[in-house]
Scaffold this motif. Structure first.
Motif, mmCIF file in Angstrom:
data_model
loop_
_atom_site.group_PDB
_atom_site.id
_atom_site.type_symbol
_atom_site.label_atom_id
_atom_site.label_comp_id
_atom_site.label_asym_id
_atom_site.label_seq_id
_atom_site.Cartn_x
_atom_site.Cartn_y
_atom_site.Cartn_z
ATOM 1 N N ILE A 1 13.853 -59.141 -59.710
ATOM 2 C CA ILE A 1 12.459 -58.934 -60.116
ATOM 3 C C ILE A 1 11.873 -60.140 -60.858
ATOM 4 C CG2 ILE A 1 12.878 -57.917 -62.402
ATOM 5 C CD1 ILE A 1 10.743 -55.780 -61.654
ATOM 6 N N ALA B 1 5.182 -53.363 -69.854
ATOM 7 C CA ALA B 1 5.245 -53.220 -68.390
ATOM 8 C C ALA B 1 6.705 -53.145 -67.931
ATOM 9 C CB ALA B 1 4.535 -54.398 -67.718
ATOM 10 N N ALA B 2 7.541 -54.011 -68.497
ATOM 11 C CA ALA B 2 8.970 -54.011 -68.154
ATOM 12 C C ALA B 2 9.627 -52.727 -68.647
ATOM 13 C CB ALA B 2 9.651 -55.235 -68.754
ATOM 14 N N ARG C 1 8.846 -49.597 -66.381
ATOM 15 C CA ARG C 1 9.659 -49.579 -65.157
ATOM 16 C C ARG C 1 11.071 -49.073 -65.421
ATOM 17 N NH1 ARG C 1 7.281 -55.043 -64.091
ATOM 18 N NH2 ARG C 1 5.702 -54.639 -62.515
ATOM 19 N N ARG C 2 11.581 -49.421 -66.611
ATOM 20 C CA ARG C 2 12.998 -49.185 -66.867
ATOM 21 C C ARG C 2 13.255 -48.016 -67.805
ATOM 22 N NH1 ARG C 2 11.686 -54.438 -66.182
ATOM 23 N NH2 ARG C 2 13.027 -55.791 -64.925
ATOM 24 N N GLU D 1 7.904 -60.443 -62.128
ATOM 25 C CA GLU D 1 7.597 -60.316 -63.556
ATOM 26 C C GLU D 1 7.165 -61.658 -64.162
ATOM 27 O OE1 GLU D 1 9.565 -56.141 -65.020
ATOM 28 O OE2 GLU D 1 10.768 -57.912 -65.420
ATOM 29 N N GLU E 1 3.507 -61.785 -63.543
ATOM 30 C CA GLU E 1 2.784 -60.946 -64.514
ATOM 31 C C GLU E 1 2.538 -61.706 -65.821
ATOM 32 O OE1 GLU E 1 4.958 -57.174 -64.749
ATOM 33 O OE2 GLU E 1 3.628 -56.347 -63.216
#
Lengths: 130, 135
Positions: free
Chosen positions: B19, A80-81, A84-85, B23, B26
């Motif tokens: 963020i 997920a991270a 985004r990046r 996060e 999450e």
């Protein structure tokens, strides 16, 4: 001792990316086991092979890749991270219709469950970040 | 994975600006599937994450604060809030969302999830944990 390492900050921006590497290396040299290194938040940027630091500076990404090769480390970038990046491997490129990949050697992209499972399986979770 | 560990997610940062808070949430939601003994702590600017009436229209970001009210459904029922952190910011419990969970052992009675604790009490809770996730 069995350890899972969490890296929360990006390379060059934040010293914790360096500290995580030095800690992991030192722990291995002392005979500890590294169950997993998990890259989260901007920490996922430690896993792009497109990094080109100046020649007189350390290469943080290659340093991780070499350590992983030497010790057969499981280095996981949070999906997920990473999405985004813009950290992409073959599977992610295909799934999301991207025209390139940039994941560095020794890294793999997987879910947050890998972090939680690492914390369960290890004696200690060691977090590097702000 | 039969062993159950005491997991605590420590939230120390404001909800927007970086963020980390989003996060962290999450991780908390994914982690809930692993059936560990989970609690959350909110301290320092992290207490702002739980404030009610958040409006992010001016900053073009998603307002994720309604997600906290779903934590009870994920069986996350222990939410520790550092009282001193609230006071230092001129906040009180009334400024936070009313977070609840339903106790199936007591005919689904609705119970408060938030436990207001002093810094000393929170230190004791932290010391009891097996795993600290720090955001």
């Amino acid at each position: 001792m069995k350890l899972t390492i969490q890296v929360n900050e990006g390379p060059y921006q934040h010293q914790s990316a360096d500290s995580a590497y030095f800690f992991t290396k030192a722990a291995l040299e002392k005979g500890h086991k590294i169950y997993r290194v998990f890259f989260y938040h901007d920490g996922v940027n430690n896993g792009t092979r497109l990094t080109t630091p100046p020649q007189d500076d350390r290469n943080i990404v290659n340093r991780w890749s070499e350590l992983a090769k030497e010790h057969d480390l499981d280095m996981v970038v949070c999906v997920a991270a990473a999405q985004r990046r813009g950290i992409v491997d073959d599977g992610e490129a295909q799934r999301n219709g991207k025209d390139a990949t940039n994941i560095a050697d020794g890294f793999r992209i997987s879910g947050l469950g890998q972090l939680v499972e690492g914390a369960i399986q290890s004696d200690r979770l060691v977090v590097f970040g702000d | 994975m039969s062993e159950i560990k005491k997991f605590m997610y420590v939230n120390r940062k404001a909800p927007y600006g970086t963020i980390y808070a989003w996060e962290a949430l999450e991780v908390i939601l994914i982690g809930a599937a692993f059936e560990q003994d989970v609690s959350l702590a909110f301290m320092d600017d992290g207490v702002y994450q739980l404030t009610k009436g958040q409006d992010t229209t001016g900053i073009g970001m998603k307002n994720f604060s309604p997600t906290y009210s779903a934590l009870g459904d994920y069986e996350i029922t222990k939410i520790y809030v550092d009282k001193e952190s609230l006071e230092e910011r001129g906040l009180s419990l009334d400024d936070l969302q009313h977070l609840v969970w339903e106790d199936e052992d007591e005919d689904w009675a609705e119970k408060d999830s938030i436990r207001l604790v002093s810094r000393t009490e929170l230190a004791d809770v932290l010391a009891e944990q097996d795993v600290l996730f720090n955001f």
